[in-house]
Design an enzyme around this catalytic site. Structure first.
Site, short mmCIF file in Angstrom:
data_model
loop_
_atom_site.label_atom_id
_atom_site.label_comp_id
_atom_site.label_asym_id
_atom_site.label_seq_id
_atom_site.Cartn_x
_atom_site.Cartn_y
_atom_site.Cartn_z
N ASP A 67 53.14 36.45 58.72
CA ASP A 67 53.03 37.91 58.65
C ASP A 67 52.36 38.33 57.34
OD1 ASP A 67 55.08 39.29 60.83
OD2 ASP A 67 55.65 37.26 60.25
N LYS A 68 51.56 39.40 57.42
CA LYS A 68 50.91 39.91 56.20
C LYS A 68 51.92 40.63 55.32
CE LYS A 68 47.30 43.00 54.44
NZ LYS A 68 48.16 43.84 53.59
#
Length: 438
Positions: free
Chosen positions: A86-87
């Site tokens: 995930d960013k």
């Protein structure tokens, strides 16, 4: 219980738990979403590959590997990871860099990036190294009282444990959180309509996009004027711009326009369509009253690999003679019931599970041979199976919410195998629009 409209668009029409939702908000700050990779690798001191531990905060994995390649002046292909994280999260994972001196790593100074040399190896870090991820996730801005929060968390957790997990849906990230278009593009590709597919990806506006982006997409959708479109498309829409550039130089080569995209992206379209079909089949099976954890005759069951994870390449169909033995293996977590990610050479169930699968394929008019894509063979898929149940044992705690005075936060911890989505677990607790989870 009503499911948000955006989830219905990606094939998810139900919750598996009956407890009311906690509500709340995810990712109010980056540290609210902590992910730590679990791998089976042990590093030595010899080999062409330098192995590093990467801790990143609010970085997209692909953007970061591009940036590292630029700093080190090497091809991005020399940098590999076991999985994209995930960013908007604090994530820890291993990466490998081919043929690089460890001392060069000391010269890398990037904000919110920490690199630690672990050793060397003769083998790069690959997807097969990844077992799963540990998650520690904070839900904030909850409006309930402490007593209500504890009650809701306890009831939902007990429901999840009683059913040995949650339905193994593909989460909204698979389709695009703000713009869930991936599966629609994939559907058009499988149906052989590359023009429709390209225009969906380039020009279909969605309500939650910024206004300038919506207007630019709408203009190209109505005019098909790619030259003018390039003048008004925001620069961050790099993939759409690359496709339009190709179409300006090669009018009507809509299939070729997809091949200017990174391979991992253009393969996601057909995968997205398969994921959409899978989500619908999974919901229909639950609605039909079929268990996710007890096989019936005709079910296709897969078995665990040496790491205890489901291996979709090892399957067997349950028969009258074998179904009881298979269910004993399922109880011991050595076997798993599956549903199809359909392709041009997929094994389907028979009996009642097979009827559910076939009914969905008929309803959606899925052309199975369309997954054998002659124009762009790289996008073709013979299909596979995926386990129906995401086995998870969440733990929770409740504390004061320091970011929202007067409110409480809930912290959930759990481990998931690779290929599964934390939001699939979180949606059962929160029961909110997925955009509140992104």
């Amino acid at each position: 219980m009503q499911v948000p409209e955006i989830e219905k668009q990606i094939g998810i029409t139900l919750y598996s738990t009956d407890t009311d939702g906690l509500g709340g908000q995810l990712r109010q700050e980056v540290e609210d979403f902590i992910v730590k990779e679990i791998t089976n690798r042990e590093e030595g001191q010899e080999g062409k590959y330098l192995i590093l531990e990467l801790i990143k905060r609010d970085w997209d994995t692909h953007h970061l590997t591009r940036t590292l390649a630029k700093i080190l002046q090497v091809s991005q292909k020399r940098i590999s990871v076991a999985g994209t994280k995930d960013k908007r999260a604090l994530t820890t994972q291993k990466i490998s860099i081919f043929d690089i001196d460890a001392q060069k790593i000391e010269k890398i100074h990037l904000k919110d990036v920490e690199l630690k040399v672990l050793g060397r190896s003769r083998k790069s870090v690959e997807l097969g190294d990844l077992w799963g991820n540990n998650f520690r996730i904070t839900i904030r801005n909850i409006t309930h009282s402490s007593e209500e929060i504890h009650k809701l968390l306890e009831k939902t957790t007990n429901e999840i444990l009683a059913q040995n997990g949650v339905p193994n849906f593909f989460g909204i990230q698979r389709f695009g959180s703000v713009r869930p278009v991936t599966h629609l593009v994939g559907k058009a590709i499988v149906e052989g309509d590359f023009e429709k597919a390209a225009l969906l990806y380039i020009a279909e506006p969605f309500p939650d996009e910024p206004e300038d982006t919506r207007k630019a997409r709408q203009f190209v959708k109505e005019t098909l004027d790619f030259k003018e479109g390039l003048k008004i498309y925001p620069l961050h829409l790099g993939h759409e711009r690359a496709m339009m550039n190709h179409l300006i130089a090669n009018p009507d080569d809509f299939a070729g326009a997809f091949l200017v995209l990174p391979k991992n992206l253009y393969r996601m379209f057909v995968h997205g369509y398969q994921s959409y079909i899978y989500n619908i089949i999974l919901c229909r099976r639950i609605e039909k009253g079929l268990s996710l954890n007890e096989a019936v005759e005709g079910d296709v069951v897969c078995f665990k690999n040496e790491h205890g994870l489901p291996d979709s390449s090892k399957t067997e169909k349950a028969t009258t003679e074998t179904v009881n033995a298979m269910n004993r293996l399922i109880k011991k977590k050595r076997a798993f019931i599956t549903a199809p990610l359909p392709g041009h050479n997929t094994e389907f169930a028979s009996g009642i599970p097979g009827e559910v699968e076939q009914a969905v394929l008929d309803e959606l008019k899925v052309p199975l041979q369309g997954f054998n894509i002659e124009e762009t063979p790289e996008m073709s898929s013979k299909g596979t199976r995926r386990e129906l149940l995401l086995q998870v044992e969440p733990k929770f705690e409740v504390a004061e919410d320091e970011l929202n005075p007067g409110k409480l936060k809930a912290v959930l911890e759990f481990m998931l195998p690779k290929g599964s989505y934390a939001t699939t677990v979180l949606r059962e607790y929160m029961k909110v629009d997925p955009l509140q989870m992104s």
